[in-house]
Design an enzyme around this catalytic site. Structure first.
Site, PDB file in Angstrom:
ATOM      1  CG  ASP A  49     -29.238 -50.506  12.628  1.00  0.00           C
ATOM      2  OD1 ASP A  49     -28.087 -51.247  12.162  1.00  0.00           O
ATOM      3  OD2 ASP A  49     -29.300 -49.487  12.818  1.00  0.00           O
ATOM      4  CE  LYS A 118     -22.895 -51.216  16.227  1.00  0.00           C
ATOM      5  NZ  LYS A 118     -23.540 -50.377  15.003  1.00  0.00           N
ATOM      6  CD  GLU A 120     -25.461 -46.033  12.874  1.00  0.00           C
ATOM      7  OE1 GLU A 120     -25.838 -45.075  12.271  1.00  0.00           O
ATOM      8  OE2 GLU A 120     -25.744 -47.001  12.200  1.00  0.00           O
ATOM      9  CD  GLU A 186     -20.799 -49.830   8.152  1.00  0.00           C
ATOM     10  OE1 GLU A 186     -21.167 -49.502   9.261  1.00  0.00           O
ATOM     11  OE2 GLU A 186     -21.104 -50.239   7.220  1.00  0.00           O
TER      12      GLU A 186
END
Ligand code: KIV
Length: 276
Positions: A49, A118, A120, A186
């Protein structure tokens, strides 16, 4: 490379099997030509994204829609025959309930050809990950700096330093136990990334994490020098395509203004002159 010598398509099981063995190579992509360039070099390609920021000029990933992901996802799919296609679930498309997540994940896969999604989040998303995996949707998790949560994280800061690392570790265990086939880490401290990599049975994919992760990912526009609004510390520039493109555009503009383009070799003779 000839069409016959192309490598076979990578599956979620192949990615999982690389844990602790072969480093997993991945990049983001948003267009067919870029996907074609990456296909034989990468294990998986993420339609991230991040597309909202690098291609659409949005200030964050929060404004990215299902329609944007589908448009770019389908374009990337047309460029791949080897690398696995993973697609991000945009903000607001999965957090409400496992059923909402399934509906939108199925749509993303159906309309793009992606082989996995994916999303989060850690402990709070574990039930959703389990729900998707049990219904045939491979899930890649994403922990540490989760850009869809910048408003609660307070910006793009390193996550999991000192005592805060415990929550990231708990998240990694939760998503692994829920059935995720890999987890992106990340912008977390190197020692934390190494600890998680040693602790969980699924591959860790680092971005601003550690060379000890099971794989690495970068945003392609960052590593090629195409996105220059800012450069995170964790980005290594492997090219300066943005500067090269601007120089080429400036040269074209100068040629047009000087009437030196088009030159003789770029124009067509009429039929009579061509025969003669
Ligand atoms: O959206 C994205 O590009 C990502 C990567 C940074 C992992 O999530």
């Amino acid at each position: 490379m000839s069409a016959n010598s192309k490598k076979p398509a990578v599956t979620a099981g192949d990615i999982l099997a690389k844990k602790g063995k072969t480093p997993i190579v991945s990049l983001t992509a948003y267009t067919t030509p870029m996907a074609q360039m990456m296909d034989q070099h990468c294990d998986f390609i993420l339609v991230g994204d991040s597309v909202g920021m690098v291609l659409h000029g949005l200030p964050s990933t929060l404004g990215v829609t299902m329609e944007m992901m589908i448009l770019h996802g389908a374009a990337v799919a047309r460029g791949l025959s080897h690398a696995m296609l993973v697609i991000d679930m945009p903000f607001g498309s999965y957090e409400e309930s496992p059923a909402q997540a399934f509906r939108n994940a199925a749509r993303l896969m159906r309309e793009t050809g992606a082989a996995a999604v994916k999303l989060e989040g850690g402990v709070e998303m574990a039930a959703t990950i389990r729900f998707l995996v049990e219904r045939g949707i491979p899930v890649m998790a994403h922990l540490g700096l989760t850009p869809q949560s910048i408003n609660t994280l307070g910006g793009y800061k390193v996550q999991g330093r000192d005592a805060a690392g415990a929550a990231v570790i708990a998240g990694a265990h939760a998503v692994a136990e829920a059935g995720a086939f890999a987890v992106v880490l990340e912008k977390v401290p190197q020692t934390l990334a190494d600890e998680i990599t040693a602790a969980v049975a699924i591959p860790t994919i680092g971005i601003g994490a550690s060379v000890g992760c099971d794989g690495q990912i970068l945003v392609v526009d960052d590593m090629l020098g195409l996105f220059t609004a800012f450069k995170p510390k964790f980005v290594k520039r492997y090219g300066n395509l943005g500067a090269d493109a601007e120089a080429a555009i400036a040269a074209y503009a100068a040629d047009v203004r000087a009437r030196s383009f088009p030159a003789a070799e770029h124009v067509f003779a009429d039929q009579t002159a061509a025969k003669g």
